[in-house]
Design an enzyme around this catalytic site. Structure first.
Site, PDB file in Angstrom:
ATOM      1  N   ASP A 295      -8.083   3.795   1.036  1.00  0.00           N
ATOM      2  CA  ASP A 295      -7.122   4.295   2.026  1.00  0.00           C
ATOM      3  C   ASP A 295      -7.889   4.839   3.240  1.00  0.00           C
ATOM      4  O   ASP A 295      -8.640   5.810   3.106  1.00  0.00           O
ATOM      5  CB  ASP A 295      -6.293   5.403   1.362  1.00  0.00           C
TER       6      ASP A 295
ATOM      7  N   CYS B 130      -1.348   0.788   7.453  1.00  0.00           N
ATOM      8  CA  CYS B 130      -2.787   0.496   7.582  1.00  0.00           C
ATOM      9  C   CYS B 130      -3.179  -0.752   6.789  1.00  0.00           C
ATOM     10  O   CYS B 130      -3.371  -1.830   7.360  1.00  0.00           O
ATOM     11  CB  CYS B 130      -3.634   1.692   7.134  1.00  0.00           C
ATOM     12  N   ARG B 131      -3.287  -0.623   5.459  1.00  0.00           N
ATOM     13  CA  ARG B 131      -3.881  -1.713   4.675  1.00  0.00           C
ATOM     14  C   ARG B 131      -2.965  -2.907   4.477  1.00  0.00           C
ATOM     15  O   ARG B 131      -3.385  -4.054   4.692  1.00  0.00           O
ATOM     16  CB  ARG B 131      -4.324  -1.176   3.297  1.00  0.00           C
ATOM     17  N   SER B 132      -1.713  -2.686   4.037  1.00  0.00           N
ATOM     18  CA  SER B 132      -0.874  -3.855   3.719  1.00  0.00           C
ATOM     19  C   SER B 132      -0.447  -4.651   4.962  1.00  0.00           C
ATOM     20  O   SER B 132      -0.401  -5.882   4.887  1.00  0.00           O
ATOM     21  CB  SER B 132       0.313  -3.493   2.823  1.00  0.00           C
TER      22      SER B 132
ATOM     23  N   CYS C 102       0.866  -1.186   0.000  1.00  0.00           N
ATOM     24  CA  CYS C 102       0.000   0.000   0.000  1.00  0.00           C
ATOM     25  C   CYS C 102       0.896   1.228   0.000  1.00  0.00           C
ATOM     26  O   CYS C 102       2.068   1.148  -0.386  1.00  0.00           O
ATOM     27  CB  CYS C 102      -0.969  -0.027   1.184  1.00  0.00           C
TER      28      CYS C 102
ATOM     29  N   ASN D 288       2.306   1.452   4.394  1.00  0.00           N
ATOM     30  CA  ASN D 288       2.628   0.192   5.082  1.00  0.00           C
ATOM     31  C   ASN D 288       2.352   0.277   6.591  1.00  0.00           C
ATOM     32  O   ASN D 288       3.003  -0.370   7.395  1.00  0.00           O
ATOM     33  CB  ASN D 288       4.078  -0.251   4.826  1.00  0.00           C
TER      34      ASN D 288
HETATM   35  P1  4NP Z   1      -1.771   2.806   4.126  1.00  0.00           P
HETATM   36  O1  4NP Z   1      -2.413   4.156   4.702  1.00  0.00           O
HETATM   37  O2  4NP Z   1      -1.252   3.123   2.740  1.00  0.00           O
HETATM   38  O3  4NP Z   1      -2.928   1.864   4.091  1.00  0.00           O
HETATM   39  O4  4NP Z   1      -0.695   2.401   5.095  1.00  0.00           O
HETATM   40  C1  4NP Z   1      -1.713   5.367   4.722  1.00  0.00           C
HETATM   41  C2  4NP Z   1      -0.820   5.627   5.744  1.00  0.00           C
HETATM   42  C3  4NP Z   1      -0.157   6.835   5.773  1.00  0.00           C
HETATM   43  C4  4NP Z   1      -0.396   7.777   4.792  1.00  0.00           C
HETATM   44  C5  4NP Z   1      -1.295   7.513   3.770  1.00  0.00           C
HETATM   45  C6  4NP Z   1      -1.958   6.301   3.745  1.00  0.00           C
HETATM   46  N1  4NP Z   1       0.278   9.040   4.836  1.00  0.00           N
HETATM   47  O5  4NP Z   1      -0.031   9.882   3.988  1.00  0.00           O
HETATM   48  O6  4NP Z   1       1.122   9.241   5.717  1.00  0.00           O
END
Ligand code: 4NP
Length: 164
Positions: A126, A14-16, A9, A12
């Site tokens: 997201d 939240c989702r992955s 994702c 790294n």
């Molecule tokens: P992820 O979520 O891609 O599912 O881990 C996010 C975590 C952090 C950010 C964006 C999405 N960020 O912009 O910091």
């Protein structure tokens, strides 16, 4: 020979990592054990070294999946060589990876939810800037695709050469 699966994702956190934790559980309960190597990474570098987001940890824990031991890492070009399945959470993650990936490995990069034929949704949204409920939706989508992928690894189609 072991098959390797990398979930990707943006951050790294939240989702992955959620997909990694859920898929580890599903692979173990499918009896696939050490036959599957599982990891996750982010296309962005902002959260490298961090544990998963507290909201992602809480949502996963509510479904019996512990994420606290995971740490974020950045996707590396070597990952395209090392992994068999490279699973993007959304189209943006997928196109970012295709831009970095040598052409010979492009076939490895797919949307994770495309492995779940029953899912009408193709992207895991997201949840980072959204409501807490977004993390429940992330789990719903990931649990469906994870179970489908574990089933397909357990009973590979006749067209795949698994004899080696
Ligand atoms: P992820 O979520 O891609 O599912 O881990 C996010 C975590 C952090 C950010 C964006 C999405 N960020 O912009 O910091």
């Amino acid at each position: 020979m072991a098959v390797s699966v990398l979930f990707v994702c943006l951050g790294n956190i939240c989702r992955s990592p959620t997909a990694e934790g859920v898929f580890r559980r599903d692979v173990a309960s499918a009896g696939l054990g050490d036959g599957v190597h599982i990891d996750s990474a982010g296309t962005g570098v902002w959260h490298v070294g961090e544990a998963p987001d507290a909201r992602a940890q809480a949502a996963a824990r509510a479904r019996g999946v512990e994420l606290s031991g995971l740490r974020a890492r950045a996707l590396q070009v070597e990952d395209f060589e090392r992994f068999d399945y490279i699973l993007a959470m959304d189209e943006s993650n997928k196109s970012e990876m295709l831009a970095r990936c040598p052409t010979k490995h492009h076939h490895k990069i797919t949307l994770f939810l495309d492995h779940d034929e029953s899912s009408a949704v193709r992207e895991v949204p997201d949840p980072f800037y959204g409501e807490d409920s977004g993390f429940g939706l992330v789990l719903d989508l990931i649990e469906g695709a994870s179970a489908a992928l574990a089933r397909s690894l357990k009973a590979p189609s006749a067209s795949r050469d698994d004899a080696s």
